[in-house]
Motif scaffolding. Structure first.
Motif, PDB file in Angstrom:
ATOM      1  N   PHE A   6     -37.184   1.191  16.832  1.00 57.08           N
ATOM      2  CA  PHE A   6     -38.461   1.037  16.617  1.00 57.08           C
ATOM      3  C   PHE A   6     -38.991   2.268  16.378  1.00 57.08           C
ATOM      4  O   PHE A   6     -38.692   3.277  17.153  1.00 57.08           O
ATOM      5  N   PRO A   7     -39.814   2.677  15.305  1.00 56.34           N
ATOM      6  CA  PRO A   7     -40.108   3.875  14.905  1.00 56.34           C
ATOM      7  C   PRO A   7     -41.323   4.389  16.049  1.00 56.34           C
ATOM      8  O   PRO A   7     -42.017   3.932  16.575  1.00 56.34           O
ATOM      9  N   LYS A   8     -40.965   5.934  16.327  1.00 53.95           N
ATOM     10  CA  LYS A   8     -41.765   6.552  17.182  1.00 53.95           C
ATOM     11  C   LYS A   8     -43.301   6.640  17.106  1.00 53.95           C
ATOM     12  O   LYS A   8     -44.150   6.658  18.011  1.00 53.95           O
ATOM     13  N   ILE A   9     -43.473   6.743  15.735  1.00 54.48           N
ATOM     14  CA  ILE A   9     -44.846   7.215  15.483  1.00 54.48           C
ATOM     15  C   ILE A   9     -45.608   5.730  14.568  1.00 54.48           C
ATOM     16  O   ILE A   9     -44.785   5.500  13.486  1.00 54.48           O
ATOM     17  N   SER A  31     -40.709  10.129   4.417  1.00 60.61           N
ATOM     18  CA  SER A  31     -40.758  10.884   5.789  1.00 60.61           C
ATOM     19  C   SER A  31     -40.107  10.242   6.904  1.00 60.61           C
ATOM     20  O   SER A  31     -39.310   8.994   6.531  1.00 60.61           O
ATOM     21  N   SER A  32     -40.078  10.900   7.981  1.00 59.23           N
ATOM     22  CA  SER A  32     -39.565  10.191   9.186  1.00 59.23           C
ATOM     23  C   SER A  32     -40.219   9.013   9.907  1.00 59.23           C
ATOM     24  O   SER A  32     -40.005   8.508  10.736  1.00 59.23           O
ATOM     25  N   ILE A  33     -41.538   9.093   9.505  1.00 63.05           N
ATOM     26  CA  ILE A  33     -42.639   7.903   9.955  1.00 63.05           C
ATOM     27  C   ILE A  33     -42.493   6.658   9.330  1.00 63.05           C
ATOM     28  O   ILE A  33     -42.801   6.543   8.064  1.00 63.05           O
ATOM     29  N   LYS A  34     -42.105   5.621   9.888  1.00 58.14           N
ATOM     30  CA  LYS A  34     -41.642   4.472   9.134  1.00 58.14           C
ATOM     31  C   LYS A  34     -42.599   3.191   9.696  1.00 58.14           C
ATOM     32  O   LYS A  34     -41.874   2.009   9.535  1.00 58.14           O
ATOM     33  N   ALA A  35     -43.703   3.425  10.230  1.00 58.05           N
ATOM     34  CA  ALA A  35     -44.587   2.304  10.857  1.00 58.05           C
ATOM     35  C   ALA A  35     -45.880   2.323  10.366  1.00 58.05           C
ATOM     36  O   ALA A  35     -46.439   3.531  10.739  1.00 58.05           O
ATOM     37  N   VAL A  36     -46.753   1.393   9.990  1.00 66.54           N
ATOM     38  CA  VAL A  36     -48.069   1.444   9.556  1.00 66.54           C
ATOM     39  C   VAL A  36     -48.644   0.152  10.263  1.00 66.54           C
ATOM     40  O   VAL A  36     -48.353  -1.023  10.008  1.00 66.54           O
ATOM     41  N   GLU A  37     -49.594   0.450  10.895  1.00 64.51           N
ATOM     42  CA  GLU A  37     -50.596  -0.754  11.434  1.00 64.51           C
ATOM     43  C   GLU A  37     -51.813  -0.939  10.750  1.00 64.51           C
ATOM     44  O   GLU A  37     -52.628   0.059  10.633  1.00 64.51           O
ATOM     45  N   ILE A  38     -52.195  -1.982  10.067  1.00 68.42           N
ATOM     46  CA  ILE A  38     -53.378  -2.369   9.381  1.00 68.42           C
ATOM     47  C   ILE A  38     -54.171  -3.326  10.434  1.00 68.42           C
ATOM     48  O   ILE A  38     -53.775  -4.177  11.158  1.00 68.42           O
TER      49      ILE A  38
END
Length: 205
Positions: A6-9, A31-38
């Motif tokens: 699970f992505p750290k950020i 990038s290394s950031i692979k999660a977005v919360e809407i």
């Protein structure tokens, strides 16, 4: 999902329209950031989650934030959310619903009692919110008696204090659009967003 993957950020986007959210996600894609919360209190959130989950499938995980009721959880999961976050504790019914649908549950807590209750209810990750009110040392402190639970720092996390939270026991960070120049989001300045992401990645290592 294996929690180790699970992505750290997680980038939290609240109140932005589809085009602006999509631009941020395009900036994140390299990038290394692979999660977005809407967040669910964003106008058109459900439609955005549905469209972007499809478009970025296999590239970036899309989740729903500010989920406070079973109905909101059902709607978000149906739209394609891969994780559910809340500013408050989630009922066991919501946590069980997430498990049934292979969706990661992240309830909000602020005390050792709430953390332990959410853990025993089966939450995958436990969100400490607002993290800056507890302080970065809270994470290491609460793990001493309760064990190495998976904790996420959310609320007041910035590029200036992000590494401090990670160094003190936070496993994950939820960080708002504060890592970007707000003007870059509003004007959909892709290169400006990419630059901000790169700077943030260097800070957290």
């Amino acid at each position: 999902m294996n929690m180790k993957n699970f992505p750290k950020i997680i980038i939290i986007l609240r109140g932005y329209n589809y085009s602006k959210v999509r631009t941020v996600m395009n900036a994140l894609s390299g990038s290394s950031i692979k999660a977005v919360e809407i967040t669910m209190n964003t106008p058109g959130a459900v439609e955005m989650i549905s469209k972007l989950s499809s478009e970025f499938e296999g590239k970036i995980l899309i989740g729903a934030g500010t989920v406070t009721t079973l109905e909101k959880a059902k709607v978000a999961i149906k739209a394609g959310a891969k994780f559910i976050l809340s500013p408050v504790m989630l009922s066991k019914e919501i946590i069980d619903l997430c498990k049934e649908n292979s969706v990661i549950s992240v309830p909000g807590t602020m005390s050792p009692t709430e953390i332990y209750k959410s853990y025993t209810d089966g939450a995958d990750i436990i969100k400490v919110f607002p993290a800056t009110s507890c302080g970065s040392e809270f994470f290491k402190g609460v793990k001493a008696p309760l064990g190495d639970l998976l904790l996420m720092a959310v609320g007041g996390v910035t590029k200036d204090n992000a590494k401090e939270f990670l160094d003190n026991g936070a496993n994950f960070l939820g960080i708002g659009s504060g890592i970007f120049n707000k003007e870059d989001i509003e004007s959909e300045n892709l290169q400006g967003l990419i630059k901000s992401i790169s700077e943030f990645e260097k800070i957290i290592g």
